[in-house]
Design an enzyme around this catalytic site. Structure first.
Site, PDB file in Angstrom:
ATOM      1  N   LYS A   1       0.859  -1.203   0.000  1.00 19.78           N
ATOM      2  CA  LYS A   1       0.000   0.000   0.000  1.00 19.78           C
ATOM      3  C   LYS A   1       0.884   1.238   0.000  1.00 19.78           C
ATOM      4  CE  LYS A   1       0.944   1.261   4.477  1.00 19.78           C
ATOM      5  NZ  LYS A   1       1.708   2.443   4.870  1.00 19.78           N
TER       6      LYS A   1
ATOM      7  N   ASP B   1      -1.818  -1.360  10.594  1.00 20.90           N
ATOM      8  CA  ASP B   1      -1.861  -1.321   9.122  1.00 20.90           C
ATOM      9  C   ASP B   1      -2.395  -2.607   8.501  1.00 20.90           C
ATOM     10  OD1 ASP B   1      -0.956   1.179   8.711  1.00 20.90           O
ATOM     11  OD2 ASP B   1       1.036   0.608   7.976  1.00 20.90           O
TER      12      ASP B   1
HETATM   13  O1  C5P Z   1       0.246  -0.995  15.080  1.00 21.91           O
HETATM   14  P1  C5P Z   1       1.663  -1.172  14.724  1.00 21.91           P
HETATM   15  O2  C5P Z   1       2.255  -2.479  15.161  1.00 21.91           O
HETATM   16  O3  C5P Z   1       1.966  -0.878  13.302  1.00 21.91           O
HETATM   17  O4  C5P Z   1       2.441  -0.050  15.541  1.00 21.91           O
HETATM   18  C1  C5P Z   1       3.815  -0.102  15.804  1.00 21.91           C
HETATM   19  C2  C5P Z   1       4.145   1.019  16.760  1.00 21.91           C
HETATM   20  O5  C5P Z   1       3.986   2.294  16.076  1.00 21.91           O
HETATM   21  C3  C5P Z   1       3.248   1.116  17.976  1.00 21.91           C
HETATM   22  O6  C5P Z   1       3.709   0.325  19.037  1.00 21.91           O
HETATM   23  C4  C5P Z   1       3.333   2.600  18.319  1.00 21.91           C
HETATM   24  O7  C5P Z   1       4.535   2.867  18.996  1.00 21.91           O
HETATM   25  C5  C5P Z   1       3.448   3.253  16.966  1.00 21.91           C
HETATM   26  N1  C5P Z   1       2.136   3.705  16.449  1.00 21.91           N
HETATM   27  C6  C5P Z   1       1.573   4.854  16.961  1.00 21.91           C
HETATM   28  N2  C5P Z   1       0.367   5.282  16.481  1.00 21.91           N
HETATM   29  C7  C5P Z   1      -0.265   4.612  15.492  1.00 21.91           C
HETATM   30  C8  C5P Z   1       0.291   3.438  14.940  1.00 21.91           C
HETATM   31  C9  C5P Z   1       1.506   3.007  15.441  1.00 21.91           C
HETATM   32  O8  C5P Z   1       2.143   5.497  17.855  1.00 21.91           O
HETATM   33  N3  C5P Z   1      -1.417   5.088  15.025  1.00 21.91           N
END
Ligand code: C5P
Length: 344
Positions: free
Chosen positions: A10, A136
């Site tokens: 994406k 994501d």
């Molecule tokens: O959800 P995902 O595993 O992709 O997120 C990885 C890290 O990115 C989270 O632990 C957080 O620190 C950060 N994050 C965030 N806000 C979001 C998505 C991710 O702070 N909306």
């Protein structure tokens, strides 16, 4: 029975970072768009109870931290099945590239698992476990053009749009998403939604003119809903989504990006990796209708009005030593058709 599926990438068409929430995530708004670049995932149920990840790329973890491992473990629990599963990942997409590679891999593994086991999970359960594994992931359960809110995991399908050529540059730089969010907070002193990151156009000293994170989220939402309602009005009036009589296949997506949407991550990632800003400039100079960092990077994409222009831009980047390929956006219909077509 083994099942093979394509796991697409994406890009983000604009991304607004909002308040840091009590759960440690940031509120965000974005428009996701699936593209034709992909990895290949093969899932084979086995006897026993071990989930095994196989991948020739040493940068891909093969332990329990792998997103495919995490989602398959959850899916087996939901389905109340004790099975072994071998998941093979044929990696083509960059690792930590901002193209959602690991997230797409997990959703592809989930869909392949359901087919391999001849079981179907309720859509709401799929979305729930996908969101548990990462913000994501859920977009890959919709495909095409997808509106993202919440921490990125609340997803809504936008209407189908014509395919448009794009260049994806994948500089050999891995950007950590948590670090990029932390840098954003450090840059603007954000604490649990109490402070006020500015819009790019705001003057640092003009405190009174600064907008709050929720204002900025709201403005992004207004832009996107105005764009969507414009598209649906055009469809009703002309029968063609977003054509407005101009007859240009690129128009609907470009109508959105021309509203001035931008990716907030550029503000923290470009100063650290000036080479990425340079890639964006090369794409713009080569005639991109829009160019941007995808997610927190390091992939940078350009949208083009023709495949010829896109090919010339990719060649220019490669001349400068930056890996770059020409691809296209994928509609929702294409996404599902191609995802499930076994690639052997
Ligand atoms: O959800 P995902 O595993 O992709 O997120 C990885 C890290 O990115 C989270 O632990 C957080 O620190 C950060 N994050 C965030 N806000 C979001 C998505 C991710 O702070 N909306």
């Amino acid at each position: 029975m083994s099942v093979t599926v394509r796991s697409f990438a994406k890009i983000n068409l604009g991304l607004r970072i909002g308040a840091l929430r009590p759960d440690g995530f940031h509120e965000l708004r974005t428009v996701y768009q699936t593209i034709a670049l992909h990895d290949v995932i093969r899932v084979q149920p086995t006897s026993g109870s071990r989930i095994e990840i196989r991948c020739a790329d040493p940068r891909v973890p093969t332990d329990e931290s792998n997103t495919c491992h995490r989602i398959v473990a959850r899916a087996l629990a939901v389905l109340k099945m004790r099975r072994g599963v071998v998941i093979e990942i044929e990696k083509h997409l960059p690792v930590k590239g901002g193209l959602g590679g690991a997230s797409g891999n997990a959703v592809a593994a989930l869909l392949a698992l359901e087919r391999a086991l001849k079981k179907t999970m309720p859509a709401s359960e799929r979305l729930r476990i996908a969101a548990e594994v990462g913000s994501d992931l859920p977009l890959f359960l919709i495909g095409g053009t997808v509106i993202g809110s919440g921490r990125g995991e609340e997803v809504y399908p936008a209407m189908e749009l014509p395919v448009i050529p794009c260049v994806i540059a994948t500089p050999d730089i891995g950007v950590s998403t948590p670090r990029a969010f932390a840098d954003w907070d450090a840059m603007y002193g954000v604490q649990n939604g109490t402070s006020d990151p500015p819009d790019a156009g705001d003057q640092p000293s003009s405190k009174l003119t600064r907008s709050t994170p929720s204002d900025r989220m709201l403005r992004f939402s207004h832009t996107v809903s105005a764009w969507l309602s414009g598209l649906s009005q055009n469809k009703i009036l002309s029968g063609v989504p977003g054509s407005r009589g101009r007859g240009r296949a690129e128009t609907p997506l470009l109508d959105l990006v021309r509203t001035g949407i931008e990716n907030d991550f550029e503000q923290v990632v470009f100063p650290q990796y000036p080479a990425l800003r340079q890639v964006k400039r090369v794409l713009e100079r080569a005639g991109a209708s829009y160019a941007s960092l995808s997610g927190s990077g390091s992939a940078v994409y350009g949208l083009f009005s023709s495949r010829k222009l896109a090919a010339a831009a990719a060649a220019k980047l490669r001349e400068q030593g930056v890996p770059a390929v020409v691809t296209t956006t994928l509609t929702r219909q294409q996404y599902w058709k191609k995802l499930l077509a076994s690639s052997g």
